[in-house]
Design a protein around this motif. Structure first.
Motif, mmCIF file in Angstrom:
data_model
loop_
_atom_site.group_PDB
_atom_site.id
_atom_site.type_symbol
_atom_site.label_atom_id
_atom_site.label_comp_id
_atom_site.label_asym_id
_atom_site.label_seq_id
_atom_site.Cartn_x
_atom_site.Cartn_y
_atom_site.Cartn_z
ATOM 1 N N LEU A 271 0.847 -1.187 0.000
ATOM 2 C CA LEU A 271 0.000 0.000 0.000
ATOM 3 C C LEU A 271 0.886 1.242 0.000
ATOM 4 O O LEU A 271 1.905 1.297 0.682
ATOM 5 N N VAL A 272 0.457 2.230 -0.766
ATOM 6 C CA VAL A 272 1.100 3.539 -0.752
ATOM 7 C C VAL A 272 0.190 4.462 0.053
ATOM 8 O O VAL A 272 -0.889 4.830 -0.413
ATOM 9 N N PRO A 273 0.565 4.821 1.264
ATOM 10 C CA PRO A 273 -0.333 5.609 2.115
ATOM 11 C C PRO A 273 -0.363 7.073 1.699
ATOM 12 O O PRO A 273 0.663 7.671 1.389
ATOM 13 N N LYS A 274 -1.548 7.629 1.721
ATOM 14 C CA LYS A 274 -1.745 9.041 1.422
ATOM 15 C C LYS A 274 -2.579 9.672 2.537
ATOM 16 O O LYS A 274 -3.256 8.976 3.296
ATOM 17 N N PRO A 275 -2.586 11.007 2.658
ATOM 18 C CA PRO A 275 -3.332 11.657 3.736
ATOM 19 C C PRO A 275 -4.842 11.436 3.608
ATOM 20 O O PRO A 275 -5.361 11.127 2.539
ATOM 21 N N ASN A 281 -12.820 8.466 0.097
ATOM 22 C CA ASN A 281 -11.914 7.343 0.307
ATOM 23 C C ASN A 281 -11.071 7.197 -0.960
ATOM 24 O O ASN A 281 -11.238 6.245 -1.724
ATOM 25 N N PRO A 282 -10.169 8.148 -1.220
ATOM 26 C CA PRO A 282 -9.435 8.114 -2.490
ATOM 27 C C PRO A 282 -8.509 6.911 -2.564
ATOM 28 O O PRO A 282 -7.844 6.549 -1.588
ATOM 29 N N SER A 283 -8.465 6.285 -3.721
ATOM 30 C CA SER A 283 -7.555 5.170 -3.951
ATOM 31 C C SER A 283 -7.355 5.038 -5.447
ATOM 32 O O SER A 283 -8.165 5.527 -6.241
ATOM 33 N N LEU A 297 -5.793 7.764 3.798
ATOM 34 C CA LEU A 297 -6.131 7.302 5.146
ATOM 35 C C LEU A 297 -7.638 7.355 5.341
ATOM 36 O O LEU A 297 -8.245 8.434 5.257
ATOM 37 N N PRO A 298 -8.283 6.216 5.585
ATOM 38 C CA PRO A 298 -9.749 6.202 5.703
ATOM 39 C C PRO A 298 -10.209 6.608 7.095
ATOM 40 O O PRO A 298 -9.403 6.786 8.015
ATOM 41 N N ALA A 303 -14.442 1.409 5.908
ATOM 42 C CA ALA A 303 -14.094 2.122 4.676
ATOM 43 C C ALA A 303 -12.842 1.541 4.047
ATOM 44 O O ALA A 303 -12.751 1.395 2.820
ATOM 45 N N LEU A 304 -11.844 1.199 4.877
ATOM 46 C CA LEU A 304 -10.624 0.636 4.314
ATOM 47 C C LEU A 304 -10.870 -0.737 3.718
ATOM 48 O O LEU A 304 -10.326 -1.068 2.653
ATOM 49 N N ALA A 305 -11.699 -1.547 4.361
ATOM 50 C CA ALA A 305 -12.008 -2.870 3.805
ATOM 51 C C ALA A 305 -12.635 -2.745 2.420
ATOM 52 O O ALA A 305 -12.241 -3.450 1.481
ATOM 53 N N ALA A 306 -13.601 -1.836 2.283
ATOM 54 C CA ALA A 306 -14.223 -1.627 0.976
ATOM 55 C C ALA A 306 -13.197 -1.149 -0.047
ATOM 56 O O ALA A 306 -13.214 -1.572 -1.211
ATOM 57 N N THR A 307 -12.290 -0.267 0.382
ATOM 58 C CA THR A 307 -11.268 0.261 -0.534
ATOM 59 C C THR A 307 -10.288 -0.827 -0.945
ATOM 60 O O THR A 307 -9.904 -0.918 -2.123
ATOM 61 N N LEU A 308 -9.852 -1.655 -0.020
ATOM 62 C CA LEU A 308 -8.921 -2.736 -0.359
ATOM 63 C C LEU A 308 -9.550 -3.710 -1.345
ATOM 64 O O LEU A 308 -8.889 -4.169 -2.291
#
Length: 606
Positions: A271-275, A281-283, A297-298, A303-308
């Motif tokens: 993962l490349v972390p962003k602010p 939930n930008p990705s 960062l969610p 939110a992170l699960a949906a993004t992944l």
């Protein structure tokens, strides 16, 4: 013919594997096949890149010849084939190879001189040799004091020049990076920080039998989507947040989609972390960096699960597209998609359908687990409908190949029945309103009615006809990528607040701080539809062309019951605005937008 063991091996997927991926039924072996194919592709790219660059030895500047990097990789492979395979699995080897190949073909520098990008192969070889515990010495590029060893970390050196070489050497499993009188010793645990050294952090999570391992890479210069970027070291507090959220997300995926949790670690390793971005939930990901996703960062683990899941779907489809042709090249931006504010080509629309198909499956699983969850039921109702709508617009497109049609049919086989699954009335109504909101706003900005139709309608109005002519047409014109006006996502943000999807900063005694939200937006999302309609009328009196106000008035009127103006503003807002513009210039006093919409809406069915 050469013996069988000497013949080239081609990567293929069976139709069984192909269909399983389309239906979200892929297994670990299928994802490993994609990963092996990507590894081979990168090896071929690397070989071709070095062969092409070898024709012009001066391109590498003062760095060693590129052949020496290939020789070091060959030594590493002889000692530890798995080490070379792991390096080739590093997503940013793929993005580096693609970026540098384009520079070499065009004969141009990129972000920094060409020799630095070509010379990165020495860094790849050095990092591989270190992991294979070889004794060696070579030189690698340094960019503003950063000497990157991919997948391991970055040595921080004096920035005597923007771009310069550094020496990497080691023996007996102890390695150093040296430049301008400064020597940085690599720690035994490469992911740890040490004096002059930033390690690539590893995040590991275990949920029962499911294990997840992700690099949190804020260092690799080729981790970006388009061109190299400098390190952006995360503060320790942010790293702790990421670890907590990744653990929460992995637990949710393992609990609700256990089949996916078995295959996701095979295809997503960095993962490349962003602010954090408020209300978003930008990705993003790219087909050249199979295995990686850029993620903001969610707000929470859900939110992170949906993004992944979303990005894993992109990664899988990107790998599949390297093995199968699903569509013929067609760059025209001609499809409406609900996850973007601009028209998309078929390639982008297909990517989105597959990504949100996975997201829909996640929200469906959460809905089944907790049918009372406003957030899960709304998201499921919204994304199942939006993904299905877009899928239907693609399935018969002439640019699809037979394999592409088969792939979409496979998605439809699973996604179609979900459209009829029960959800609470509130979730269904909110999802319908949100879908209408975005589509109408897109139409207002990206569709241009035929001037002849606009002129005919305007003349009919001026002549006092009680109903518009029936010849203004129903077929949509091709969309234009240049928007006519800006769009506000404030209503969507307020809706996310209402269903519990995000948390907004508040100050005591005032409304949540939602950028761009008007009093009418707050009234509408609070269920005060009469007040909202009055507010949108006032906005249109001041700025009659504002797309968000046009659509907002349509939504507020529709919420109070069937209304011809609502039908026109939600189904043909571009026509209402174009006719109103023409009449404003020729009729005194000009009619209101609502009157024009009610007149046109007589011919638009509910």
């Amino acid at each position: 013919m050469p013996p069988a063991e000497e013949r080239p091996t081609f990567h293929r997927l069976s139709w069984r594997d192909f269909d399983a991926l389309a239906r979200l039924d892929g297994d670990e072996d299928t994802i490993r096949k994609l990963r092996r194919a990507e590894r081979s592709r990168r090896k071929l790219l690397l070989h071709a890149l070095l062969a092409e660059a070898a024709k012009s030895p001066d391109l590498v500047g003062s760095l060693p010849p590129l052949d020496s990097a290939w020789e070091l990789l060959a030594r590493a492979e002889a000692r530890s084939p798995r080490t070379v395979n792991r390096m080739l699995t590093n997503p940013y080897v793929g993005s580096w190879a693609g970026y540098t190949t384009r520079l070499l073909r065009n004969g141009t520098d990129g972000v920094g001189p060409l020799w630095m990008h070509l010379g990165h192969v020495h860094a790849i070889a050095a990092a591989t040799a270190i992991q294979a515990e070889l004794d060696f010495e070579t030189e690698i590029p340094v960019w503003h004091g950063n000497a990157m060893l991919p997948a391991l970390g970055t040595a921080r050196l004096p920035a005597t020049e923007p771009f310069t070489p550094a020496t990497v050497r080691g023996a007996g499993n102890r390695y150093v990076v040296s430049h301008a009188g400064t020597t940085v010793r690599l720690p035994i645990a490469f992911s740890s920080d040490a004096p002059g050294w930033w390690g690539v952090r590893q995040v590991r999570s275990r949920v029962g039998a499911h294990r997840f391992s992700l690099r949190l890479d804020d260092l690799d210069p080729y981790r970006g989507l388009y061109e190299p970027i400098p390190p952006e070291r995360l503060p320790a507090g942010d790293v702790a947040n990421w670890r907590r959220l990744i653990d929460e997300a992995c637990r949710l995926i393992a609990t609700h989609l256990p089949e996916l949790s078995r295959i996701m670690p095979v295809g997503l390793n960095s993962l490349v972390p962003k602010p954090h971005v408020l209300f978003r939930n930008p990705s993003a990901s790219t087909g050249e960096a199979f295995g990686s996703a850029v993620v903001g960062l969610p707000t929470d683990g859900v939110a992170l699960a949906a993004t992944l899941i979303h990005e894993f779907q992109h990664i899988v489809l990107g790998g599949l597209l390297h093995l199968a042709t699903l569509y013929e090249p067609d760059p025209r931006e001609r499809f409406y998609v609900p996850w973007r504010d601009d028209p998309r080509p078929l390639s982008g629309a297909l990517q989105g359908v597959y990504a949100f198909f996975g997201v829909t499956a996640f929200w469906r699983a959460l809905t089944h687990s907790d049918p009372a969850s406003r957030r899960a039921t709304f998201e499921f109702a919204y994304w199942r409908g939006q993904s299905w709508r877009t899928l239907q617009s693609l399935r018969t497109d002439a640019t699809l190949t037979a394999a592409g049609r088969r792939f979409l049919d496979g998605i439809a086989e699973r996604l179609g029945p979900w459209q009829d699954e029960a959800v609470p009335v509130e979730a269904r109504e909110l999802a319908t309103a949100a879908a209408r909101d975005h589509l109408a706003g897109w139409r207002a900005r990206h569709l241009r009615p035929a001037p002849s139709a606009v002129a005919e309608l305007a003349e009919a109005w001026r002549s006092g006809r009680s109903r518009p002519p029936t010849t203004f047409g129903t077929a949509d014109p091709p969309p234009t990528p240049v928007p006519d006006g800006s769009w506000s996502r404030a209503r969507a943000d307020l809706l996310q607040l209402a269903v519990g999807g995000v948390r907004a900063p508040e100050r005591p005694g005032i409304r949540p701080a939602v950028p761009g939200a008007t009093a009418a937006d707050f009234a509408y999302t609070s269920g005060r539809f009469t007040e909202a309609a009055e507010g949108y009328r006032a906005e249109l009196a001041a700025t009659p062309d504002r797309p968000a106000s046009l659509v907002g008035l349509g939504l507020a009127l529709s919420a109070r019951g069937p209304h011809p103006a609502a039908r026109a503003l939600l189904h043909r807002p571009e026509l209402v605005r174009a006719v109103h513009r023409r009449l404003r210039a020729t009729v005194e006093p000009p009619p209101t937008v609502e009157r024009i919409a009610a007149w046109i809406g007589q011919l638009i069915p509910d």
